[in-house]
Design a protein around this motif. Sequence first.
Motif, PDB file in Angstrom:
ATOM      1  N   THR A  21       0.830  -1.204   0.000  1.00 26.77           N
ATOM      2  CA  THR A  21       0.000   0.000   0.000  1.00 26.77           C
ATOM      3  C   THR A  21       0.866   1.255   0.000  1.00 26.77           C
ATOM      4  O   THR A  21       0.583   2.214  -0.718  1.00 26.77           O
ATOM      5  N   LEU A  22       1.934   1.233   0.788  1.00 27.60           N
ATOM      6  CA  LEU A  22       2.836   2.389   0.842  1.00 27.60           C
ATOM      7  C   LEU A  22       3.554   2.616  -0.486  1.00 27.60           C
ATOM      8  O   LEU A  22       3.815   3.748  -0.869  1.00 27.60           O
ATOM      9  N   ARG A  23       3.860   1.542  -1.183  1.00 25.28           N
ATOM     10  CA  ARG A  23       4.502   1.684  -2.495  1.00 25.28           C
ATOM     11  C   ARG A  23       3.528   2.305  -3.503  1.00 25.28           C
ATOM     12  O   ARG A  23       3.928   3.102  -4.343  1.00 25.28           O
ATOM     13  N   LYS A  24       2.264   1.900  -3.410  1.00 24.23           N
ATOM     14  CA  LYS A  24       1.259   2.428  -4.342  1.00 24.23           C
ATOM     15  C   LYS A  24       0.925   3.883  -4.037  1.00 24.23           C
ATOM     16  O   LYS A  24       0.654   4.667  -4.945  1.00 24.23           O
ATOM     17  N   ARG A  25       0.901   4.202  -2.751  1.00 22.35           N
ATOM     18  CA  ARG A  25       0.559   5.570  -2.323  1.00 22.35           C
ATOM     19  C   ARG A  25       1.569   6.000  -1.266  1.00 22.35           C
ATOM     20  O   ARG A  25       1.332   5.870  -0.063  1.00 22.35           O
ATOM     21  N   PRO A  26       2.719   6.490  -1.708  1.00 23.58           N
ATOM     22  CA  PRO A  26       3.770   6.880  -0.758  1.00 23.58           C
ATOM     23  C   PRO A  26       3.297   7.974   0.193  1.00 23.58           C
ATOM     24  O   PRO A  26       2.429   8.779  -0.153  1.00 23.58           O
ATOM     25  N   PRO A  27       3.875   7.991   1.384  1.00 23.32           N
ATOM     26  CA  PRO A  27       3.497   9.025   2.350  1.00 23.32           C
ATOM     27  C   PRO A  27       3.896  10.414   1.856  1.00 23.32           C
ATOM     28  O   PRO A  27       4.927  10.581   1.201  1.00 23.32           O
ATOM     29  N   ALA A  28       3.055  11.375   2.174  1.00 23.21           N
ATOM     30  CA  ALA A  28       3.336  12.764   1.802  1.00 23.21           C
ATOM     31  C   ALA A  28       4.201  13.406   2.881  1.00 23.21           C
ATOM     32  O   ALA A  28       4.209  12.976   4.029  1.00 23.21           O
ATOM     33  N   GLY A  29       4.912  14.415   2.500  1.00 30.65           N
ATOM     34  CA  GLY A  29       5.731  15.154   3.460  1.00 30.65           C
ATOM     35  C   GLY A  29       6.910  15.791   2.776  1.00 30.65           C
ATOM     36  O   GLY A  29       7.452  15.247   1.814  1.00 30.65           O
ATOM     37  N   ASP A  30       7.300  16.930   3.305  1.00 30.08           N
ATOM     38  CA  ASP A  30       8.417  17.667   2.711  1.00 30.08           C
ATOM     39  C   ASP A  30       9.772  17.076   3.075  1.00 30.08           C
ATOM     40  O   ASP A  30      10.747  17.262   2.358  1.00 30.08           O
ATOM     41  N   ASP A  31       9.823  16.366   4.204  1.00 30.39           N
ATOM     42  CA  ASP A  31      11.106  15.790   4.612  1.00 30.39           C
ATOM     43  C   ASP A  31      10.879  14.374   5.148  1.00 30.39           C
ATOM     44  O   ASP A  31       9.757  13.912   5.285  1.00 30.39           O
ATOM     45  N   ALA A  32      11.981  13.700   5.421  1.00 31.16           N
ATOM     46  CA  ALA A  32      11.916  12.303   5.862  1.00 31.16           C
ATOM     47  C   ALA A  32      11.119  12.149   7.154  1.00 31.16           C
ATOM     48  O   ALA A  32      10.340  11.196   7.299  1.00 31.16           O
ATOM     49  N   ALA A  33      11.269  13.066   8.089  1.00 31.94           N
ATOM     50  CA  ALA A  33      10.554  12.977   9.373  1.00 31.94           C
ATOM     51  C   ALA A  33       9.047  13.014   9.168  1.00 31.94           C
ATOM     52  O   ALA A  33       8.307  12.247   9.800  1.00 31.94           O
ATOM     53  N   GLN A  34       8.590  13.865   8.285  1.00 27.58           N
ATOM     54  CA  GLN A  34       7.147  13.948   8.014  1.00 27.58           C
ATOM     55  C   GLN A  34       6.645  12.669   7.345  1.00 27.58           C
ATOM     56  O   GLN A  34       5.555  12.189   7.652  1.00 27.58           O
ATOM     57  N   ARG A  35       7.440  12.097   6.460  1.00 30.08           N
ATOM     58  CA  ARG A  35       7.045  10.862   5.778  1.00 30.08           C
ATOM     59  C   ARG A  35       7.020   9.683   6.748  1.00 30.08           C
ATOM     60  O   ARG A  35       6.120   8.843   6.689  1.00 30.08           O
ATOM     61  N   VAL A  36       7.978   9.641   7.655  1.00 24.83           N
ATOM     62  CA  VAL A  36       7.984   8.587   8.675  1.00 24.83           C
ATOM     63  C   VAL A  36       6.764   8.737   9.583  1.00 24.83           C
ATOM     64  O   VAL A  36       6.084   7.755   9.895  1.00 24.83           O
ATOM     65  N   ALA A  37       6.476   9.957   9.998  1.00 22.89           N
ATOM     66  CA  ALA A  37       5.307  10.205  10.850  1.00 22.89           C
ATOM     67  C   ALA A  37       4.022   9.779  10.143  1.00 22.89           C
ATOM     68  O   ALA A  37       3.152   9.147  10.751  1.00 22.89           O
ATOM     69  N   GLU A  38       3.899  10.092   8.860  1.00 20.76           N
ATOM     70  CA  GLU A  38       2.710   9.697   8.092  1.00 20.76           C
ATOM     71  C   GLU A  38       2.601   8.174   8.007  1.00 20.76           C
ATOM     72  O   GLU A  38       1.522   7.603   8.165  1.00 20.76           O
ATOM     73  N   THR A  39       3.722   7.502   7.790  1.00 15.45           N
ATOM     74  CA  THR A  39       3.730   6.037   7.720  1.00 15.45           C
ATOM     75  C   THR A  39       3.290   5.432   9.052  1.00 15.45           C
ATOM     76  O   THR A  39       2.466   4.510   9.089  1.00 15.45           O
ATOM     77  N   LEU A  40       3.824   5.948  10.139  1.00 13.52           N
ATOM     78  CA  LEU A  40       3.445   5.436  11.462  1.00 13.52           C
ATOM     79  C   LEU A  40       1.965   5.693  11.766  1.00 13.52           C
ATOM     80  O   LEU A  40       1.298   4.842  12.355  1.00 13.52           O
ATOM     81  N   MET A  41       1.466   6.841  11.352  1.00 11.39           N
ATOM     82  CA  MET A  41       0.048   7.137  11.572  1.00 11.39           C
ATOM     83  C   MET A  41      -0.841   6.193  10.770  1.00 11.39           C
ATOM     84  O   MET A  41      -1.874   5.724  11.266  1.00 11.39           O
ATOM     85  N   ARG A  42      -0.454   5.869   9.564  1.00  7.41           N
ATOM     86  CA  ARG A  42      -1.224   4.903   8.768  1.00  7.41           C
ATOM     87  C   ARG A  42      -1.250   3.536   9.457  1.00  7.41           C
ATOM     88  O   ARG A  42      -2.282   2.882   9.532  1.00  7.41           O
ATOM     89  N   ALA A  43      -0.085   3.110   9.939  1.00  7.23           N
ATOM     90  CA  ALA A  43      -0.006   1.820  10.628  1.00  7.23           C
ATOM     91  C   ALA A  43      -0.857   1.843  11.893  1.00  7.23           C
ATOM     92  O   ALA A  43      -1.585   0.882  12.181  1.00  7.23           O
ATOM     93  N   PHE A  44      -0.795   2.926  12.631  1.00  6.23           N
ATOM     94  CA  PHE A  44      -1.568   3.053  13.858  1.00  6.23           C
ATOM     95  C   PHE A  44      -3.068   3.003  13.566  1.00  6.23           C
ATOM     96  O   PHE A  44      -3.832   2.320  14.245  1.00  6.23           O
ATOM     97  N   ARG A  45      -3.500   3.710  12.529  1.00  7.81           N
ATOM     98  CA  ARG A  45      -4.925   3.695  12.166  1.00  7.81           C
ATOM     99  C   ARG A  45      -5.371   2.295  11.745  1.00  7.81           C
ATOM    100  O   ARG A  45      -6.481   1.868  12.056  1.00  7.81           O
ATOM    101  N   ALA A  46      -4.510   1.577  11.034  1.00 10.23           N
ATOM    102  CA  ALA A  46      -4.836   0.208  10.625  1.00 10.23           C
ATOM    103  C   ALA A  46      -5.019  -0.680  11.854  1.00 10.23           C
ATOM    104  O   ALA A  46      -5.948  -1.494  11.913  1.00 10.23           O
ATOM    105  N   LEU A  47      -4.166  -0.520  12.851  1.00 10.14           N
ATOM    106  CA  LEU A  47      -4.292  -1.296  14.088  1.00 10.14           C
ATOM    107  C   LEU A  47      -5.569  -0.922  14.838  1.00 10.14           C
ATOM    108  O   LEU A  47      -6.232  -1.781  15.412  1.00 10.14           O
TER     109      LEU A  47
END
Length: 103
Positions: A59-85
Amino acid sequence: RILHASAQLASRGGFEAVQMREVAEAAGVALGTLYRYFPSKIHLLVATMQDQLQHMHSTLRKRPPAGDDAAQRVAETLMRAFRALQREPHLADAMVRALKTLK
């Protein structure tokens, strides 16, 4: 089919709901076949977690996390995982309990 059946049973009733016989029936496989690949419920649930993580990766490959820098992209990825849980709390609990048992 086996991992899907495991995830469905865990989603409905958590760790206790995942019974090998019921997983085999739901997946349409013989109980012996299930045990050949997964010697215990713990092994099955850990494999289910790995399957869920692979799905998230896809899913992340199909729709990469948005963000201007790596920290924002990591935060978006973690939030997606958290919402899935949060969407599947019984499944999340079952997978975490299986991981704890391995230690």
